[in-house]
Design an enzyme around this catalytic site. Structure first.
Site, PDB file in Angstrom:
ATOM      1  N   GLU A  19       0.520  -1.349  -0.285  1.00 32.18           N
ATOM      2  CA  GLU A  19       0.055  -0.289  -0.191  1.00 32.18           C
ATOM      3  C   GLU A  19       0.657   1.527  -0.265  1.00 32.18           C
ATOM      4  O   GLU A  19       1.531   1.818   1.175  1.00 32.18           O
ATOM      5  CB  GLU A  19      -0.856   0.255   1.312  1.00 32.18           C
ATOM      6  CG  GLU A  19      -2.172  -1.047   1.119  1.00 32.18           C
ATOM      7  CD  GLU A  19      -3.175  -0.660   0.138  1.00 32.18           C
ATOM      8  OE1 GLU A  19      -2.957   0.271  -0.484  1.00 32.18           O
ATOM      9  OE2 GLU A  19      -3.310  -2.022  -0.221  1.00 32.18           O
ATOM     10  N   ARG A  23       2.343   3.795   3.218  1.00 32.61           N
ATOM     11  CA  ARG A  23       4.452   3.608   3.320  1.00 32.61           C
ATOM     12  C   ARG A  23       4.234   5.265   3.798  1.00 32.61           C
ATOM     13  O   ARG A  23       5.315   5.381   4.596  1.00 32.61           O
ATOM     14  CB  ARG A  23       5.206   3.418   1.578  1.00 32.61           C
ATOM     15  CG  ARG A  23       4.904   1.875   2.448  1.00 32.61           C
ATOM     16  CD  ARG A  23       6.059   1.590   0.510  1.00 32.61           C
ATOM     17  NE  ARG A  23       5.826   1.947  -0.778  1.00 32.61           N
ATOM     18  CZ  ARG A  23       4.547   1.158  -1.270  1.00 32.61           C
ATOM     19  NH1 ARG A  23       4.980  -0.167  -0.257  1.00 32.61           N
ATOM     20  NH2 ARG A  23       3.894   1.334  -2.620  1.00 32.61           N
ATOM     21  N   GLU A  25       1.782   7.539   4.465  1.00 35.10           N
ATOM     22  CA  GLU A  25       2.069   7.630   5.723  1.00 35.10           C
ATOM     23  C   GLU A  25       2.561   7.771   6.966  1.00 35.10           C
ATOM     24  O   GLU A  25       3.323   8.276   7.872  1.00 35.10           O
ATOM     25  CB  GLU A  25       0.364   7.676   6.084  1.00 35.10           C
ATOM     26  CG  GLU A  25      -0.826   7.906   5.240  1.00 35.10           C
ATOM     27  CD  GLU A  25      -1.804   7.554   5.103  1.00 35.10           C
ATOM     28  OE1 GLU A  25      -2.289   6.177   5.318  1.00 35.10           O
ATOM     29  OE2 GLU A  25      -2.650   8.095   4.412  1.00 35.10           O
ATOM     30  N   GLU A  60      -5.656   4.239   8.202  1.00 32.76           N
ATOM     31  CA  GLU A  60      -5.816   4.043   6.395  1.00 32.76           C
ATOM     32  C   GLU A  60      -5.203   2.413   6.341  1.00 32.76           C
ATOM     33  O   GLU A  60      -5.710   1.881   5.292  1.00 32.76           O
ATOM     34  CB  GLU A  60      -3.696   3.995   6.037  1.00 32.76           C
ATOM     35  CG  GLU A  60      -3.995   3.800   5.125  1.00 32.76           C
ATOM     36  CD  GLU A  60      -4.567   4.588   3.867  1.00 32.76           C
ATOM     37  OE1 GLU A  60      -4.819   3.234   3.037  1.00 32.76           O
ATOM     38  OE2 GLU A  60      -4.502   5.675   3.728  1.00 32.76           O
ATOM     39  N   HIS A  78     -19.302  -2.066  -8.916  1.00 34.68           N
ATOM     40  CA  HIS A  78     -20.200  -1.150  -8.420  1.00 34.68           C
ATOM     41  C   HIS A  78     -20.947  -0.026  -8.034  1.00 34.68           C
ATOM     42  O   HIS A  78     -19.872  -0.483  -6.759  1.00 34.68           O
ATOM     43  CB  HIS A  78     -21.168  -2.901  -7.399  1.00 34.68           C
ATOM     44  CG  HIS A  78     -22.241  -3.024  -7.235  1.00 34.68           C
ATOM     45  ND1 HIS A  78     -23.256  -1.899  -6.187  1.00 34.68           N
ATOM     46  CD2 HIS A  78     -23.478  -3.742  -7.824  1.00 34.68           C
ATOM     47  CE1 HIS A  78     -24.675  -2.313  -5.932  1.00 34.68           C
ATOM     48  NE2 HIS A  78     -24.733  -3.359  -7.450  1.00 34.68           N
TER      49      HIS A  78
END
Length: 114
Positions: A19, A23, A25, A60, A78
């Site tokens: 993610e 990283r 953050e 997060e 969707h």
């Protein structure tokens, strides 16, 4: 208890590896947390300056897990899936605004005094 710790560390490592937002953050926390600990005047300020940063990381992690679940359950687009992902992202954003507010309220008056 040790297994729970191992699973938590595995989750942190996975989030850091896959993610990019997490990283980034983490890097910000590594810079801002010591700064907050240095600039905080008392225990309450230290807790607020550092604690609000940890809330962003926590949100997060929850947002990333929500996105992973949504992608697994609904790989095609969707409306509800998109809405869930957007709301998870919004939760992180709100906590980032909280960081700015907390830091500004605690450190702003000191900077304005000179």
């Amino acid at each position: 208890m040790w297994r729970a710790l191992a699973w938590s560390l595995k989750g942190l490592a996975t989030a850091f590896r896959v993610e990019s937002s997490f990283r980034l953050e983490v890097y910000l926390v590594l810079v801002l947390a010591p700064l907050g600990l240095w600039l905080g005047g008392n225990a309450l300020e230290l807790a607020l300056l550092a604690g609000c940063l940890l809330l962003v990381l926590s949100a997060e992690l929850l947002n990333s897990s929500l996105e992973a679940i949504v992608d697994k359950v609904s790989p095609e687009f969707h409306e509800f899936a998109g809405r869930a992902k957007d709301m998870g992202s919004a939760a992180v954003f709100v906590l980032m605004m909280n960081v700015i507010l907390v830091w500004a309220l605690i450190l702003g008056p000191r900077l304005l005094q000179g």
